[in-house]
Design a protein around this motif. Structure first.
Motif, PDB file in Angstrom:
ATOM      1  N   ARG A 150      37.590  44.723  35.793  1.00 42.45           N
ATOM      2  CA  ARG A 150      39.863  44.661  36.309  1.00 42.45           C
ATOM      3  C   ARG A 150      40.232  45.915  35.394  1.00 42.45           C
ATOM      4  O   ARG A 150      39.804  46.146  33.778  1.00 42.45           O
ATOM      5  CB  ARG A 150      40.400  43.733  36.153  1.00 42.45           C
ATOM      6  CG  ARG A 150      40.148  41.974  35.601  1.00 42.45           C
ATOM      7  CD  ARG A 150      40.878  41.115  35.298  1.00 42.45           C
ATOM      8  NE  ARG A 150      40.420  40.507  36.411  1.00 42.45           N
ATOM      9  CZ  ARG A 150      41.111  39.610  36.748  1.00 42.45           C
ATOM     10  NH1 ARG A 150      42.377  38.821  36.822  1.00 42.45           N
ATOM     11  NH2 ARG A 150      40.896  38.328  38.111  1.00 42.45           N
TER      12      ARG A 150
ATOM     13  N   GLU B 287      37.069  45.077  40.941  1.00 43.55           N
ATOM     14  CA  GLU B 287      38.453  44.335  40.957  1.00 43.55           C
ATOM     15  C   GLU B 287      40.016  44.703  41.148  1.00 43.55           C
ATOM     16  O   GLU B 287      39.708  44.173  42.684  1.00 43.55           O
ATOM     17  CB  GLU B 287      38.246  43.025  40.317  1.00 43.55           C
ATOM     18  CG  GLU B 287      38.797  41.749  41.452  1.00 43.55           C
ATOM     19  CD  GLU B 287      38.943  40.625  40.216  1.00 43.55           C
ATOM     20  OE1 GLU B 287      39.481  39.288  40.389  1.00 43.55           O
ATOM     21  OE2 GLU B 287      38.593  40.613  39.219  1.00 43.55           O
ATOM     22  N   TYR B 288      40.167  44.688  40.376  1.00 36.11           N
ATOM     23  CA  TYR B 288      42.143  44.898  40.741  1.00 36.11           C
ATOM     24  C   TYR B 288      41.802  46.173  39.324  1.00 36.11           C
ATOM     25  O   TYR B 288      40.892  46.367  38.499  1.00 36.11           O
ATOM     26  CB  TYR B 288      42.808  44.405  39.422  1.00 36.11           C
ATOM     27  CG  TYR B 288      42.727  42.836  40.525  1.00 36.11           C
ATOM     28  CD1 TYR B 288      43.562  42.848  41.551  1.00 36.11           C
ATOM     29  CD2 TYR B 288      42.477  41.955  40.324  1.00 36.11           C
ATOM     30  CE1 TYR B 288      43.697  41.356  42.067  1.00 36.11           C
ATOM     31  CE2 TYR B 288      42.001  40.634  40.272  1.00 36.11           C
ATOM     32  CZ  TYR B 288      43.082  41.053  41.860  1.00 36.11           C
ATOM     33  OH  TYR B 288      42.526  39.555  41.573  1.00 36.11           O
ATOM     34  N   PHE B 289      42.341  47.365  40.188  1.00 35.10           N
ATOM     35  CA  PHE B 289      43.600  48.332  38.816  1.00 35.10           C
ATOM     36  C   PHE B 289      44.613  48.439  38.567  1.00 35.10           C
ATOM     37  O   PHE B 289      44.830  48.686  40.425  1.00 35.10           O
ATOM     38  CB  PHE B 289      42.899  49.540  38.730  1.00 35.10           C
ATOM     39  CG  PHE B 289      42.543  50.726  39.784  1.00 35.10           C
ATOM     40  CD1 PHE B 289      43.075  51.614  39.880  1.00 35.10           C
ATOM     41  CD2 PHE B 289      41.646  50.272  40.455  1.00 35.10           C
ATOM     42  CE1 PHE B 289      43.579  52.182  41.065  1.00 35.10           C
ATOM     43  CE2 PHE B 289      40.878  51.106  41.770  1.00 35.10           C
ATOM     44  CZ  PHE B 289      41.812  52.338  41.315  1.00 35.10           C
ATOM     45  N   ASN B 290      45.285  48.885  38.011  1.00 37.90           N
ATOM     46  CA  ASN B 290      46.391  48.946  37.878  1.00 37.90           C
ATOM     47  C   ASN B 290      47.243  50.888  37.995  1.00 37.90           C
ATOM     48  O   ASN B 290      46.250  50.812  38.128  1.00 37.90           O
ATOM     49  CB  ASN B 290      47.536  48.660  36.542  1.00 37.90           C
ATOM     50  CG  ASN B 290      47.433  49.133  35.442  1.00 37.90           C
ATOM     51  OD1 ASN B 290      46.485  49.923  35.149  1.00 37.90           O
ATOM     52  ND2 ASN B 290      48.229  49.157  34.391  1.00 37.90           N
TER      53      ASN B 290
ATOM     54  N   ILE C 223      43.457  46.722  34.039  1.00 41.48           N
ATOM     55  CA  ILE C 223      44.902  46.887  33.923  1.00 41.48           C
ATOM     56  C   ILE C 223      45.739  47.166  32.503  1.00 41.48           C
ATOM     57  O   ILE C 223      46.551  45.748  32.693  1.00 41.48           O
ATOM     58  CB  ILE C 223      45.303  44.865  34.984  1.00 41.48           C
ATOM     59  CG1 ILE C 223      44.781  43.562  34.238  1.00 41.48           C
ATOM     60  CG2 ILE C 223      45.101  44.998  36.422  1.00 41.48           C
ATOM     61  CD1 ILE C 223      45.570  42.524  34.857  1.00 41.48           C
ATOM     62  N   PRO C 224      44.959  47.336  31.937  1.00 40.59           N
ATOM     63  CA  PRO C 224      46.052  47.779  30.142  1.00 40.59           C
ATOM     64  C   PRO C 224      46.859  48.246  30.537  1.00 40.59           C
ATOM     65  O   PRO C 224      47.471  48.754  30.817  1.00 40.59           O
ATOM     66  CB  PRO C 224      44.747  48.642  29.735  1.00 40.59           C
ATOM     67  CG  PRO C 224      44.085  49.451  30.354  1.00 40.59           C
ATOM     68  CD  PRO C 224      44.066  49.093  31.869  1.00 40.59           C
ATOM     69  N   GLU C 225      48.230  47.938  29.663  1.00 36.23           N
ATOM     70  CA  GLU C 225      49.217  48.665  29.123  1.00 36.23           C
ATOM     71  C   GLU C 225      48.701  50.172  29.097  1.00 36.23           C
ATOM     72  O   GLU C 225      49.610  50.789  29.700  1.00 36.23           O
ATOM     73  CB  GLU C 225      50.331  48.007  28.541  1.00 36.23           C
ATOM     74  CG  GLU C 225      51.106  46.682  28.658  1.00 36.23           C
ATOM     75  CD  GLU C 225      50.210  44.701  28.295  1.00 36.23           C
ATOM     76  OE1 GLU C 225      50.041  45.396  27.152  1.00 36.23           O
ATOM     77  OE2 GLU C 225      50.336  44.214  28.504  1.00 36.23           O
TER      78      GLU C 225
ATOM     79  N   LYS D 283      39.972  40.678  29.964  1.00 41.66           N
ATOM     80  CA  LYS D 283      40.869  40.233  30.931  1.00 41.66           C
ATOM     81  C   LYS D 283      41.773  41.447  31.630  1.00 41.66           C
ATOM     82  O   LYS D 283      42.125  41.282  33.047  1.00 41.66           O
ATOM     83  CB  LYS D 283      41.607  39.147  30.960  1.00 41.66           C
ATOM     84  CG  LYS D 283      41.499  37.616  30.867  1.00 41.66           C
ATOM     85  CD  LYS D 283      41.379  36.726  31.643  1.00 41.66           C
ATOM     86  CE  LYS D 283      41.017  35.717  32.014  1.00 41.66           C
ATOM     87  NZ  LYS D 283      41.197  34.814  32.846  1.00 41.66           N
ATOM     88  N   GLN D 284      41.868  42.621  30.292  1.00 44.01           N
ATOM     89  CA  GLN D 284      42.805  43.750  31.254  1.00 44.01           C
ATOM     90  C   GLN D 284      41.926  44.764  31.342  1.00 44.01           C
ATOM     91  O   GLN D 284      42.257  45.632  31.803  1.00 44.01           O
ATOM     92  CB  GLN D 284      44.026  43.584  29.595  1.00 44.01           C
ATOM     93  CG  GLN D 284      44.720  42.720  30.307  1.00 44.01           C
ATOM     94  CD  GLN D 284      45.976  43.195  29.435  1.00 44.01           C
ATOM     95  OE1 GLN D 284      45.981  43.087  28.305  1.00 44.01           O
ATOM     96  NE2 GLN D 284      47.210  43.387  30.162  1.00 44.01           N
TER      97      GLN D 284
END
Lengths: 127, 179
Positions: free
Chosen positions: A29, A64-67, A31-33, A10-11
């Motif tokens: 995606r 799809e998403y990245f932070n 989005i890891p911290e 998920k991350q």
């Protein structure tokens, strides 16, 4: 050289880097911290790959998403590929895929293309 | 009172860790999907929620004040709301006034930039080879400001001489969904 295969979560994205075929894939995606922890093995793999790179390396990026913390490491991955292209004189192509209608993700690809000077092609994926 | 007419869709109050960041994001995503929010707006909401939550995570996990319990100091709020015109991602946390000054300067700076200037700044910071000691890229506010299209709003409420509550609000227009 061993391939690098990581299942997506998920991350974090799924990774499939194959030295024998010169095909690299990063998708899902990101989005890891702690992006360093996730991306460092990818950068290390690419460091090793530089010495044995095929005449043509293709990377497919479909995120799809990245932070924002991942964005710098994605740039690092692309910069490694630029080194393969410039220093080792091998061809590198980037296929930047994005979800249908996701203009922002396409523009992000254009930012990376401008910044790295690599050759990008864009593919809009149907939902 | 904050955005009095807005309905709360997702609310979290407590200590933030990497596990509940994932849970809150799942909640935001599933509520946004269930609410029939279009793809482009849903992605903006999710992206902004990621940045806002990770800011909370990185900046509150080691926040300590002598004589006060860590749990009390590190407690945060996260909220995803809507009214007729906008969705809102709202966070609040405690901080020192001196840290607020730094945050305020950054927020005022990005708030005053045009779309083109923001794009230029994003590229500049993306390529500056710097990461903060907490793994931050220095791009969070720039990215949220670009994705929102509106100024990043904030409130600062002093609690006592050494602490204040910082509330951060990002708006997303409901009616800008692309065809």
């Amino acid at each position: 050289m061993k391939e690098l295969v990581l299942n997506g979560t998920k991350q974090t994205p799924s990774v499939n880097f194959n030295a024998a075929s010169g095909m690299l894939e990063l998708s899902g995606r990101s989005i890891p911290e702690n992006s360093f922890e996730f991306y460092n093995p990818l950068i290390e793999w690419l460091n090793e790959y530089t010495a044995v790179a095929l005449d043509l390396t293709k990377i497919k990026v479909y995120l799809e998403y990245f932070n924002t913390s991942s964005s710098k490491y994605i740039l690092e991955v692309l910069k490694k590929l630029k080194e393969i292209n410039e220093i080792a004189g091998k061809e590198v192509s980037v296929e930047w895929c994005y979800d249908e209608g996701d203009d922002e993700m396409m523009e992000t690809g254009e930012d990376y293309e401008d910044v790295t000077g690599l050759q990008f092609t864009y593919t809009e994926m149907e939902e | 009172m904050l955005i009095p007419t807005a309905q709360e869709i997702v609310h979290f109050s407590g200590l933030i860790d990497s596990l509940n960041v994932v849970e809150i994001l799942n909640d935001v995503e599933s509520k946004a999907q269930a609410g029939g929010i279009g793809n482009s707006t849903r992605k903006k909401i999710f992206n902004i929620a990621v940045e806002a939550l990770q800011n909370l995570y990185h900046h509150t996990s080691d926040f300590t004040v002598e004589g006060k319990s860590d749990d009390e100091m590190r407690k945060v709020q996260f909220s995803f709301r809507e009214d007729e015109s906008y969705y809102y991602i709202i966070t609040s946390n405690l901080l020192f006034p001196k840290h607020f000054k730094i945050i305020e300067e950054k927020l005022n700076f990005v708030n005053n930039l045009s779309v083109e200037e923001l794009k230029e700044l994003y590229r500049k910071v993306l390529t500056n080879n710097q990461l903060s000691n907490k793994g931050g890229a220095g791009l969070g506010f720039i990215d949220m400001r670009r994705k929102s299209g509106y100024e990043l709003e904030y409130f600062y409420d002093p609690i006592d001489q050494e602490l204040a509550k910082f509330t951060f609000i990002v708006k997303i227009n409901k009616n800008k969904e692309k065809e």
